[in-house]
Design a protein around this motif. Structure first.
Motif, PDB file in Angstrom:
ATOM      1  N   MET A 261      35.573  40.121  57.858  1.00  0.00           N
ATOM      2  CA  MET A 261      35.714  38.889  57.074  1.00  0.00           C
ATOM      3  C   MET A 261      36.441  39.177  55.769  1.00  0.00           C
ATOM      4  O   MET A 261      36.385  40.279  55.242  1.00  0.00           O
ATOM      5  CB  MET A 261      34.337  38.296  56.740  1.00  0.00           C
ATOM      6  N   ASN A 262      37.093  38.149  55.254  1.00  0.00           N
ATOM      7  CA  ASN A 262      37.686  38.271  53.932  1.00  0.00           C
ATOM      8  C   ASN A 262      36.869  37.430  52.947  1.00  0.00           C
ATOM      9  O   ASN A 262      35.974  36.673  53.335  1.00  0.00           O
ATOM     10  CB  ASN A 262      39.170  37.883  53.949  1.00  0.00           C
ATOM     11  N   LEU A 263      37.174  37.574  51.678  1.00  0.00           N
ATOM     12  CA  LEU A 263      36.415  36.895  50.629  1.00  0.00           C
ATOM     13  C   LEU A 263      36.472  35.378  50.779  1.00  0.00           C
ATOM     14  O   LEU A 263      35.471  34.687  50.592  1.00  0.00           O
ATOM     15  CB  LEU A 263      36.926  37.336  49.258  1.00  0.00           C
ATOM     16  N   MET A 264      37.620  34.839  51.140  1.00  0.00           N
ATOM     17  CA  MET A 264      37.753  33.388  51.333  1.00  0.00           C
ATOM     18  C   MET A 264      36.789  32.904  52.407  1.00  0.00           C
ATOM     19  O   MET A 264      36.139  31.881  52.257  1.00  0.00           O
ATOM     20  CB  MET A 264      39.204  33.046  51.704  1.00  0.00           C
ATOM     21  N   GLU A 265      36.655  33.664  53.496  1.00  0.00           N
ATOM     22  CA  GLU A 265      35.751  33.275  54.573  1.00  0.00           C
ATOM     23  C   GLU A 265      34.292  33.340  54.124  1.00  0.00           C
ATOM     24  O   GLU A 265      33.481  32.505  54.532  1.00  0.00           O
ATOM     25  CB  GLU A 265      35.977  34.173  55.792  1.00  0.00           C
ATOM     26  N   VAL A 266      33.964  34.295  53.277  1.00  0.00           N
ATOM     27  CA  VAL A 266      32.600  34.379  52.735  1.00  0.00           C
ATOM     28  C   VAL A 266      32.312  33.149  51.874  1.00  0.00           C
ATOM     29  O   VAL A 266      31.263  32.516  52.009  1.00  0.00           O
ATOM     30  CB  VAL A 266      32.394  35.680  51.934  1.00  0.00           C
ATOM     31  N   VAL A 267      33.253  32.777  51.021  1.00  0.00           N
ATOM     32  CA  VAL A 267      33.089  31.584  50.175  1.00  0.00           C
ATOM     33  C   VAL A 267      32.878  30.351  51.049  1.00  0.00           C
ATOM     34  O   VAL A 267      31.975  29.549  50.800  1.00  0.00           O
ATOM     35  CB  VAL A 267      34.303  31.395  49.240  1.00  0.00           C
ATOM     36  N   ARG A 268      33.663  30.217  52.100  1.00  0.00           N
ATOM     37  CA  ARG A 268      33.523  29.069  53.005  1.00  0.00           C
ATOM     38  C   ARG A 268      32.187  29.095  53.738  1.00  0.00           C
ATOM     39  O   ARG A 268      31.545  28.055  53.900  1.00  0.00           O
ATOM     40  CB  ARG A 268      34.673  29.029  53.999  1.00  0.00           C
ATOM     41  N   SER A 269      31.747  30.269  54.183  1.00  0.00           N
ATOM     42  CA  SER A 269      30.505  30.344  54.950  1.00  0.00           C
ATOM     43  C   SER A 269      29.287  29.985  54.098  1.00  0.00           C
ATOM     44  O   SER A 269      28.312  29.448  54.607  1.00  0.00           O
ATOM     45  CB  SER A 269      30.336  31.723  55.592  1.00  0.00           C
ATOM     46  N   TYR A 270      29.350  30.255  52.802  1.00  0.00           N
ATOM     47  CA  TYR A 270      28.254  29.884  51.902  1.00  0.00           C
ATOM     48  C   TYR A 270      28.472  28.511  51.264  1.00  0.00           C
ATOM     49  O   TYR A 270      27.692  28.079  50.416  1.00  0.00           O
ATOM     50  CB  TYR A 270      28.066  30.938  50.805  1.00  0.00           C
ATOM     51  N   GLU A 271      29.579  27.842  51.625  1.00  0.00           N
ATOM     52  CA  GLU A 271      29.919  26.512  51.103  1.00  0.00           C
ATOM     53  C   GLU A 271      29.922  26.488  49.575  1.00  0.00           C
ATOM     54  O   GLU A 271      29.344  25.609  48.942  1.00  0.00           O
ATOM     55  CB  GLU A 271      28.977  25.451  51.674  1.00  0.00           C
ATOM     56  N   LEU A 272      30.623  27.473  48.978  1.00  0.00           N
ATOM     57  CA  LEU A 272      30.689  27.586  47.523  1.00  0.00           C
ATOM     58  C   LEU A 272      31.872  26.833  46.919  1.00  0.00           C
ATOM     59  O   LEU A 272      32.069  26.857  45.707  1.00  0.00           O
ATOM     60  CB  LEU A 272      30.729  29.065  47.109  1.00  0.00           C
ATOM     61  N   ALA A 273      32.647  26.195  47.764  1.00  0.00           N
ATOM     62  CA  ALA A 273      33.746  25.338  47.314  1.00  0.00           C
ATOM     63  C   ALA A 273      33.730  24.103  48.202  1.00  0.00           C
ATOM     64  O   ALA A 273      33.354  24.171  49.373  1.00  0.00           O
ATOM     65  CB  ALA A 273      35.082  26.063  47.424  1.00  0.00           C
ATOM     66  N   ALA A 274      34.135  22.992  47.636  1.00  0.00           N
ATOM     67  CA  ALA A 274      34.138  21.731  48.399  1.00  0.00           C
ATOM     68  C   ALA A 274      34.993  21.862  49.656  1.00  0.00           C
ATOM     69  O   ALA A 274      36.033  22.535  49.653  1.00  0.00           O
ATOM     70  CB  ALA A 274      34.656  20.595  47.524  1.00  0.00           C
ATOM     71  N   GLU A 275      34.536  21.238  50.722  1.00  0.00           N
ATOM     72  CA  GLU A 275      35.253  21.241  51.999  1.00  0.00           C
ATOM     73  C   GLU A 275      36.702  20.805  51.783  1.00  0.00           C
ATOM     74  O   GLU A 275      36.986  19.834  51.085  1.00  0.00           O
ATOM     75  CB  GLU A 275      34.564  20.270  52.967  1.00  0.00           C
ATOM     76  N   GLY A 276      37.624  21.554  52.364  1.00  0.00           N
ATOM     77  CA  GLY A 276      39.042  21.208  52.277  1.00  0.00           C
ATOM     78  C   GLY A 276      39.725  21.652  51.000  1.00  0.00           C
ATOM     79  O   GLY A 276      40.873  21.293  50.771  1.00  0.00           O
ATOM     80  N   THR A 277      39.024  22.445  50.153  1.00  0.00           N
ATOM     81  CA  THR A 277      39.637  22.869  48.894  1.00  0.00           C
ATOM     82  C   THR A 277      39.886  24.368  48.836  1.00  0.00           C
ATOM     83  O   THR A 277      40.428  24.855  47.850  1.00  0.00           O
ATOM     84  CB  THR A 277      38.767  22.483  47.680  1.00  0.00           C
ATOM     85  N   ILE A 278      39.493  25.096  49.873  1.00  0.00           N
ATOM     86  CA  ILE A 278      39.703  26.545  49.882  1.00  0.00           C
ATOM     87  C   ILE A 278      40.075  26.986  51.294  1.00  0.00           C
ATOM     88  O   ILE A 278      39.538  26.486  52.274  1.00  0.00           O
ATOM     89  CB  ILE A 278      38.458  27.301  49.359  1.00  0.00           C
ATOM     90  N   GLY A 279      41.061  27.857  51.363  1.00  0.00           N
ATOM     91  CA  GLY A 279      41.505  28.342  52.665  1.00  0.00           C
ATOM     92  C   GLY A 279      42.284  27.315  53.451  1.00  0.00           C
ATOM     93  O   GLY A 279      42.244  27.291  54.677  1.00  0.00           O
ATOM     94  N   ILE A 280      43.022  26.495  52.768  1.00  0.00           N
ATOM     95  CA  ILE A 280      43.764  25.411  53.407  1.00  0.00           C
ATOM     96  C   ILE A 280      44.754  25.936  54.446  1.00  0.00           C
ATOM     97  O   ILE A 280      44.916  25.354  55.511  1.00  0.00           O
ATOM     98  CB  ILE A 280      44.474  24.539  52.344  1.00  0.00           C
ATOM     99  N   CYS A 281      45.369  27.082  54.173  1.00  0.00           N
ATOM    100  CA  CYS A 281      46.359  27.638  55.112  1.00  0.00           C
ATOM    101  C   CYS A 281      45.710  28.499  56.184  1.00  0.00           C
ATOM    102  O   CYS A 281      46.401  29.066  57.027  1.00  0.00           O
ATOM    103  CB  CYS A 281      47.425  28.436  54.362  1.00  0.00           C
ATOM    104  N   GLY A 282      44.392  28.627  56.137  1.00  0.00           N
ATOM    105  CA  GLY A 282      43.694  29.411  57.146  1.00  0.00           C
ATOM    106  C   GLY A 282      43.703  30.906  56.882  1.00  0.00           C
ATOM    107  O   GLY A 282      43.437  31.695  57.772  1.00  0.00           O
ATOM    108  N   GLY A 283      44.029  31.301  55.664  1.00  0.00           N
ATOM    109  CA  GLY A 283      43.997  32.718  55.314  1.00  0.00           C
ATOM    110  C   GLY A 283      45.299  33.455  55.545  1.00  0.00           C
ATOM    111  O   GLY A 283      45.302  34.664  55.742  1.00  0.00           O
ATOM    112  N   MET A 284      46.409  32.743  55.495  1.00  0.00           N
ATOM    113  CA  MET A 284      47.720  33.338  55.763  1.00  0.00           C
ATOM    114  C   MET A 284      48.495  33.674  54.480  1.00  0.00           C
ATOM    115  O   MET A 284      49.676  33.972  54.545  1.00  0.00           O
ATOM    116  CB  MET A 284      48.555  32.373  56.615  1.00  0.00           C
ATOM    117  N   ALA A 285      47.851  33.602  53.307  1.00  0.00           N
ATOM    118  CA  ALA A 285      48.503  33.861  52.008  1.00  0.00           C
ATOM    119  C   ALA A 285      49.667  32.902  51.780  1.00  0.00           C
ATOM    120  O   ALA A 285      50.717  33.286  51.292  1.00  0.00           O
ATOM    121  CB  ALA A 285      48.961  35.318  51.895  1.00  0.00           C
ATOM    122  N   MET A 286      49.453  31.619  52.157  1.00  0.00           N
ATOM    123  CA  MET A 286      50.527  30.638  52.043  1.00  0.00           C
ATOM    124  C   MET A 286      50.181  29.427  51.184  1.00  0.00           C
ATOM    125  O   MET A 286      50.970  28.498  51.103  1.00  0.00           O
ATOM    126  CB  MET A 286      50.929  30.166  53.443  1.00  0.00           C
TER     127      MET A 286
END
Length: 109
Positions: free
Chosen positions: A26-51
């Motif tokens: 896992m990467n840090l972005m996925e950890v943030v998403r799994s714990y719901e530490l950012a509003a849905e749709g506001t983090i990892g929008i590109c799916g983790g492609m550095a875009m």
């Protein structure tokens, strides 16, 4: 299964100490998403492609991280709220040597 403790400060300034698995690639972005530490749709929008830089965070601890990739460097050059300690969470993979990592999520663009 081997978990490490990391601290993530959300966009409201609330500090969260979380368990992050080192055996799931896992990467840090996925950890943030799994714990719901950012509003849905506001983090990892590109799916983790550095875009998109939606997972930009500030590294607050003295951990040695892998060098910026070309794509990460390019994306941060175009992002808002960039600081010297900015990194993309999708490019930081959870490994045992990151135990105790402290990061703060950058504001939404």
């Amino acid at each position: 299964m081997s978990d490490i403790k990391i601290t993530i400060i959300d966009r409201q300034g609330v500090e969260h100490q979380v368990d992050a698995p080192t055996d799931m690639n896992m990467n840090l972005m996925e950890v943030v998403r799994s714990y719901e530490l950012a509003a849905e749709g506001t983090i990892g929008i590109c799916g983790g492609m550095a875009m998109c830089a939606s997972c930009q965070c500030y590294i607050l601890s003295d951990h040695e991280l892998p060098a910026l990739s070309y794509d990460e460097d390019l994306m941060l050059a175009e992002a808002f709220h960039v600081k010297e300690n900015s990194r993309l969470g999708c490019q930081i993979f959870i490994k045992e040597e990151l135990a105790g990592l402290r990061v703060a999520l950058a504001p939404e663009a």
